[in-house]
Design an enzyme around this catalytic site. Structure first.
Site, PDB file in Angstrom:
ATOM      1  N   HIS A 265       0.819  -1.218   0.000  1.00 53.11           N
ATOM      2  CA  HIS A 265       0.000   0.000   0.000  1.00 53.11           C
ATOM      3  C   HIS A 265       0.849   1.262   0.000  1.00 53.11           C
ATOM      4  CE1 HIS A 265      -3.242  -2.798   0.714  1.00 53.11           C
ATOM      5  NE2 HIS A 265      -3.928  -1.899   0.037  1.00 53.11           N
TER       6      HIS A 265
ATOM      7  N   ASP B 210      -5.033  -8.013  -4.836  1.00 49.57           N
ATOM      8  CA  ASP B 210      -5.236  -9.188  -3.985  1.00 49.57           C
ATOM      9  C   ASP B 210      -5.588 -10.417  -4.810  1.00 49.57           C
ATOM     10  OD1 ASP B 210      -4.647  -8.454  -1.327  1.00 49.57           O
ATOM     11  OD2 ASP B 210      -6.420  -7.180  -1.295  1.00 49.57           O
TER      12      ASP B 210
ATOM     13  N   CYS C 117     -10.340  -2.051 -10.192  1.00 48.08           N
ATOM     14  CA  CYS C 117      -9.765  -0.949  -9.422  1.00 48.08           C
ATOM     15  C   CYS C 117      -8.379  -1.293  -8.886  1.00 48.08           C
ATOM     16  CB  CYS C 117     -10.685  -0.502  -8.298  1.00 48.08           C
ATOM     17  SG  CYS C 117     -10.939  -1.781  -7.070  1.00 48.08           S
TER      18      CYS C 117
HETATM   19  C1  PEP Z   1      -6.885  -4.781  -4.715  1.00 48.26           C
HETATM   20  O1  PEP Z   1      -6.686  -5.701  -3.912  1.00 48.26           O
HETATM   21  O2  PEP Z   1      -6.649  -4.867  -5.943  1.00 48.26           O
HETATM   22  C2  PEP Z   1      -7.409  -3.484  -4.243  1.00 48.26           C
HETATM   23  C3  PEP Z   1      -7.791  -2.550  -5.089  1.00 48.26           C
HETATM   24  O3  PEP Z   1      -7.446  -3.277  -2.897  1.00 48.26           O
HETATM   25  P1  PEP Z   1      -6.135  -2.958  -2.023  1.00 48.26           P
HETATM   26  O4  PEP Z   1      -4.991  -2.755  -2.973  1.00 48.26           O
HETATM   27  O5  PEP Z   1      -6.427  -1.761  -1.214  1.00 48.26           O
HETATM   28  O6  PEP Z   1      -5.992  -4.207  -1.221  1.00 48.26           O
HETATM   29 MG    MG Z   2      -7.489  -5.568  -1.885  1.00 47.35          MG
END
Ligand code: PEP
Ligand code: MG
Length: 539
Positions: A188, A451, A498
């Site tokens: 992140h 993920d 996303c």
């Molecule tokens: C993902 O897992 O692709 C996502 C958009 O959520 P995060 O990156 O915040 O886990």
């Molecule tokens: Mg995620």
């Protein structure tokens, strides 16, 4: 000149001085003092200086995130004036003849334990604040400014590692680039660097004596040049000017549609972590917000953000977007996004542990507070909501039941709210495989490829050793994507991406051909993806 190599997380060139970021660690020892008056005066002086710092932070936060986000610093100032706190410290100094640091640390620990054991949820939340303010006074007593950046000029930040909570609290106006020894491209912190359009490298071995030296970061090649020679410096200053020019040319694409040469339109939205990212969404002309990572409101706070505070943050985003869609993802903490005051147990396998919707369905008080704030904000624009880490239909049923409870409560109280689309993130292989069943329950899917790739390939997205085999283009991931779109469309759901893969322009044509309706990317990637979409002919 010294050259160190690492891996690029976000491209771009930075030229400036190095500032080494040190984590906040205050070691406090008990010492016996003979001059207690001197110790009392030291405490008084440190308390005043901590209040002054907090006032400065309040003013800064007011500018950057508005009244609701700034309020915490006002509360902290008030806590420093609290008589229980002051009397406890002064009594300890007088009766036990201890140093001020020890008296403050002990009082902070003691009072925060008292607060943590209280019935009232609001009072319990103040436990973390007490720790925070006592830490600030200790730092002042030790003549330290606190964690973070000591430099006054914008600098290249070198750090061992940066947690997401540390990254969000850094003063962005002072950051030219991030360079860390640890970290992975899919963490992140890396995502935050991309959201902020800041060149970033990971896996770079640096030395403490580099602090304050001139340097260049090449975010394309993944290199750090310390004390660059004249030739290197000139070359990079020129390249930086060219990059700025390219960016300026991309800005000409603002106001243009996200449409292929042969007329296929797609919604191009942006991902944000908080209120302050909205300016960048608008500057880059995204048509909406496809992922508001609401957990950053929790990460930035020292206690549970209350309904009013969250409502103000969501409302500000929704109003600023002026009718454009804002998709708020409900709280997704756990794994690398740890929040102290949730007091989550240490886990062997946090990425597969107690996180996201699993916590929310358990801690319904926390979840409903957030849902109320989101629904109240929906009255001021176009709001959608989505749940993270879904693996089953019953989870969606439970989440929707809580949504219904919240709507009924708001209705009974005469509080208005708008029509809110309900969606889920598809980011577990389980959700991808049963997307035909899940599609019957919701209005839309948003695929979290970060993920989804990690769980499909069994590769920890945080592990730098596996970065080179974390392959979001893997056939298994691509087949799942096609399956998700097809299943969603059969039940009338719209389907978007996303995760970071949505911004991969090598795949933009593939996503369009698969039938995706939306891509949500870091604000800085909106215009490059728009340029790609507009260059494609599908027929
Ligand atoms: C993902 O897992 O692709 C996502 C958009 O959520 P995060 O990156 O915040 O886990
Ligand atoms: Mg995620």
């Amino acid at each position: 000149m010294e050259v160190s190599s690492g891996k690029s997380v976000y491209g771009g060139i930075a030229v400036g001085r190095i500032c080494i970021f040190h984590k906040e660690e205050s070691q406090v020892k008990r010492e016996t003092v003979s001059d207690t008056d001197r110790e009392l005066a030291r405490f008084e002086h440190a308390r005043e200086s901590a209040k002054k710092q907090l006032h400065g932070l309040y003013e800064k936060a007011l500018q950057e995130v508005g009244e609701s986000g700034a309020m915490i610093f006002e509360v902290h100032q008030m806590m420093l004036d609290d008589m229980d706190f002051i009397e406890s410290v002064t009594n300890m100094i007088k009766t036990q003849k201890v140093n001020a640091e020890f008296a403050v640390a002990t009082t902070g620990d003691h009072l925060s334990q008292v607060f943590a054991a209280m019935e009232d949820a609001y009072m319990r939340e103040r436990a973390a604040d007490l720790k925070d303010i006592s830490n600030r006074v200790i730092m002042a007593l030790q003549g330290r400014e606190g964690a973070g950046i000591h430099s006054t000029e914008p600098s290249i930040i070198l750090a061992e590692d940066l947690a997401p909570s540390e990254t969000v609290q850094l003063d962005k106006s002072k950051v030219l680039a991030f360079v860390t020894r640890l970290g992975s491209t899919n963490s992140h912190t890396a995502i935050l660097a991309r959201t902020m359009s800041i060149p970033a490298l990971i896996g770079v071995d640096y030395k403490e004596d580099m602090d304050g030296k001139m340097a260049v970061v090449d975010g394309f090649k993944g290199e750090l040049y310390v004390e660059p020679d004249e030739e290197t410096l000139t070359k990079y200053e020129k390249q930086k000017a060219e990059e700025d020019e390219k960016r300026r040319l991309l800005f000409d694409l603002r106001g243009h549609e996200d449409i292929t040469k042969d007329g296929r339109k797609i919604n191009l939205y942006a991902n944000i972590g908080g209120v302050k990212d909205v300016a960048s969404v608008l500057a880059n002309d995204a048509s909406g917000i496809g992922l508001f990572r609401s957990e950053f409101l929790y990460l930035e706070s020292s206690g549970y953000p209350g309904e009013e505070e969250q409502f103000q943050a969501y409302k500000t985003v929704v109003e600023t977007m002026a009718g454009k869609k804002v998709i708020i993802r409900t709280l997704d903490i756990g794994a690398d996004k740890q929040v102290d005051y949730f007091k989550l147990d240490k886990e062997e396998n946090p990425a597969m542990g107690y996180r996201a919707i699993r916590i929310c369905l358990d801690r319904q008080d926390v979840f409903k507070t957030q849902l109320r704030a989101i629904f109240r904000a929906s009255h001021y624009g176009s709001v959608s909501i989505m749940f993270p880490m879904i693996i089953s239909v019953p989870e969606v049923h439970q989440a929707k039941e809580l949504v219904e409870e919240v709507k009924n409560e708001l209705r009974a109280q005469g509080i208005p709210f708008g029509d809110v689309e309900i969606g889920i993130m598809i980011e577990t292989p389980a959700a991808a495989v049963i997307s035909d069943l899940l599609a019957k329950e919701v209005d839309f899917f948003s695929v979290g490829t970060n993920d989804l790739t990690q769980y499909t390939l069994a590769i920890d997205r945080q592990n730098p050793k596996l970065d080179n085999i974390y392959d979001a283009h893997h056939e298994a991931v691509l087949r799942m994507l096609q399956n998700i779109v097809d299943n969603g469309h059969k039940e009338g759901c719209w389907v978007g991406i996303c995760g970071e893969l949505g911004a991969d322009t090598e795949l933009t044509e593939t996503f369009l051909r698969m039938g995706f309706d939306e891509l949500s990317v870091s604000p800085s990637m909106v215009l490059p993806v728009r340029a790609k979409i507009r260059s494609i002919t599908l027929q």
